[in-house]
Design a protein around this motif. Structure first.
Motif, PDB file in Angstrom:
ATOM      1  N   ARG A  92      22.535  22.008  67.107  1.00 34.76           N
ATOM      2  CA  ARG A  92      22.589  21.516  68.488  1.00 34.76           C
ATOM      3  C   ARG A  92      21.402  20.617  68.809  1.00 34.76           C
ATOM      4  O   ARG A  92      21.545  19.633  69.529  1.00 34.76           O
ATOM      5  CB  ARG A  92      22.686  22.678  69.460  1.00 34.76           C
ATOM      6  N   LEU A  93      20.236  20.949  68.273  1.00 32.84           N
ATOM      7  CA  LEU A  93      19.065  20.094  68.494  1.00 32.84           C
ATOM      8  C   LEU A  93      19.275  18.730  67.845  1.00 32.84           C
ATOM      9  O   LEU A  93      19.003  17.693  68.452  1.00 32.84           O
ATOM     10  CB  LEU A  93      17.799  20.753  67.949  1.00 32.84           C
ATOM     11  N   GLU A  94      19.759  18.737  66.613  1.00 35.18           N
ATOM     12  CA  GLU A  94      19.979  17.476  65.918  1.00 35.18           C
ATOM     13  C   GLU A  94      21.073  16.655  66.591  1.00 35.18           C
ATOM     14  O   GLU A  94      20.974  15.435  66.664  1.00 35.18           O
ATOM     15  CB  GLU A  94      20.302  17.727  64.446  1.00 35.18           C
ATOM     16  N   SER A  95      22.104  17.321  67.107  1.00 32.43           N
ATOM     17  CA  SER A  95      23.164  16.612  67.836  1.00 32.43           C
ATOM     18  C   SER A  95      22.620  15.926  69.083  1.00 32.43           C
ATOM     19  O   SER A  95      23.145  14.905  69.515  1.00 32.43           O
ATOM     20  CB  SER A  95      24.286  17.575  68.240  1.00 32.43           C
ATOM     21  N   ALA A  96      21.579  16.509  69.653  1.00 31.69           N
ATOM     22  CA  ALA A  96      20.965  15.930  70.851  1.00 31.69           C
ATOM     23  C   ALA A  96      19.904  14.892  70.490  1.00 31.69           C
ATOM     24  O   ALA A  96      19.236  14.355  71.361  1.00 31.69           O
ATOM     25  CB  ALA A  96      20.341  17.028  71.707  1.00 31.69           C
ATOM     26  N   GLY A  97      19.734  14.630  69.181  1.00 33.73           N
ATOM     27  CA  GLY A  97      18.773  13.623  68.748  1.00 33.73           C
ATOM     28  C   GLY A  97      17.349  14.125  68.629  1.00 33.73           C
ATOM     29  O   GLY A  97      16.416  13.336  68.554  1.00 33.73           O
ATOM     30  N   ILE A  98      17.163  15.435  68.589  1.00 35.48           N
ATOM     31  CA  ILE A  98      15.828  16.017  68.456  1.00 35.48           C
ATOM     32  C   ILE A  98      15.470  16.067  66.970  1.00 35.48           C
ATOM     33  O   ILE A  98      16.194  16.641  66.162  1.00 35.48           O
ATOM     34  CB  ILE A  98      15.765  17.448  69.047  1.00 35.48           C
ATOM     35  N   HIS A  99      14.348  15.468  66.614  1.00 35.81           N
ATOM     36  CA  HIS A  99      13.886  15.471  65.230  1.00 35.81           C
ATOM     37  C   HIS A  99      12.982  16.684  65.007  1.00 35.81           C
ATOM     38  O   HIS A  99      12.052  16.917  65.773  1.00 35.81           O
ATOM     39  CB  HIS A  99      13.109  14.189  64.923  1.00 35.81           C
ATOM     40  N   LEU A 100      13.282  17.449  63.964  1.00 38.66           N
ATOM     41  CA  LEU A 100      12.441  18.591  63.590  1.00 38.66           C
ATOM     42  C   LEU A 100      11.719  18.215  62.301  1.00 38.66           C
ATOM     43  O   LEU A 100      12.349  17.952  61.281  1.00 38.66           O
ATOM     44  CB  LEU A 100      13.287  19.842  63.382  1.00 38.66           C
ATOM     45  N   ASN A 101      10.409  18.187  62.370  1.00 41.77           N
ATOM     46  CA  ASN A 101       9.592  17.749  61.249  1.00 41.77           C
ATOM     47  C   ASN A 101       9.355  18.912  60.290  1.00 41.77           C
ATOM     48  O   ASN A 101       8.277  19.494  60.263  1.00 41.77           O
ATOM     49  CB  ASN A 101       8.269  17.174  61.772  1.00 41.77           C
ATOM     50  N   SER A 102      10.391  19.250  59.512  1.00 39.05           N
ATOM     51  CA  SER A 102      10.300  20.365  58.579  1.00 39.05           C
ATOM     52  C   SER A 102      11.346  20.201  57.489  1.00 39.05           C
ATOM     53  O   SER A 102      12.436  19.687  57.750  1.00 39.05           O
ATOM     54  CB  SER A 102      10.514  21.686  59.312  1.00 39.05           C
TER      55      SER A 102
END
Length: 157
Positions: A92-102
């Motif tokens: 859901r975070l990635e669908s919202a365009g949130i980049h997770l640096n991991s």
């Protein structure tokens, strides 16, 4: 209760959950892209230029802080209205365009939520939910899992 009435109530709940998700998306969009109507391209380009000038990458410029991720995840879980696994949260975070640096995004999210135990409750086998949304059984099962399996920190769903 009348079948039609029950169906209408069920549909109303579905629409309210969907509306909460749309509102979460809009909040996230405004948070990361500025208010409605604001031209955001120059801001993005400035961030890319600054990162390139410092010899860094543009990934770090776009990756929110852990406290921001926790706030975003709270909105996502509240919008869903039920527990979400780490993988569902990442999706859901990635669908919202949130980049997770991991490299291991579910584990990273799990670590962040585990460190925010006062806000998030992990229901074994179901995922994370907000502490104030958990039933007494959910909260108890989280505590029991922690005492029975103390080595199961942020990696368990």
């Amino acid at each position: 209760m009348d079948h039609a009435y029950a169906n209408a109530l069920k549909r109303k709940e579905e629409i309210e959950r969907e509306l909460a998700m749309v509102n979460s998306f809009l909040d996230l969009y405004r948070h990361f892209n500025g208010p409605e109507g604001e031209q955001t391209e120059p801001r993005v380009q400035e961030s890319l230029d600054a990162a390139n000038n410092e010899g860094g990458t543009n990934q770090a410029a776009r990756s929110p802080k852990p406290s921001q991720i926790a706030d975003i995840v709270e909105r996502v879980i509240r919008g869903a209205g039920h527990p979400l696994t780490r993988s569902e949260i990442v999706s859901r975070l990635e669908s919202a365009g949130i980049h997770l640096n991991s490299e291991d995004k579910p584990r990273y999210v799990g670590t962040i939520l585990w460190r925010e135990k006062s806000r998030f409750t992990n229901i074994p086998g179901k995922g994370y939910i907000m502490a104030d949304m958990a039933t007494p059984y959910d909260a108890t099962s989280d505590m029991l899992a922690a005492t029975e399996h103390p080595d199961e920190g942020p990696d368990s769903d």
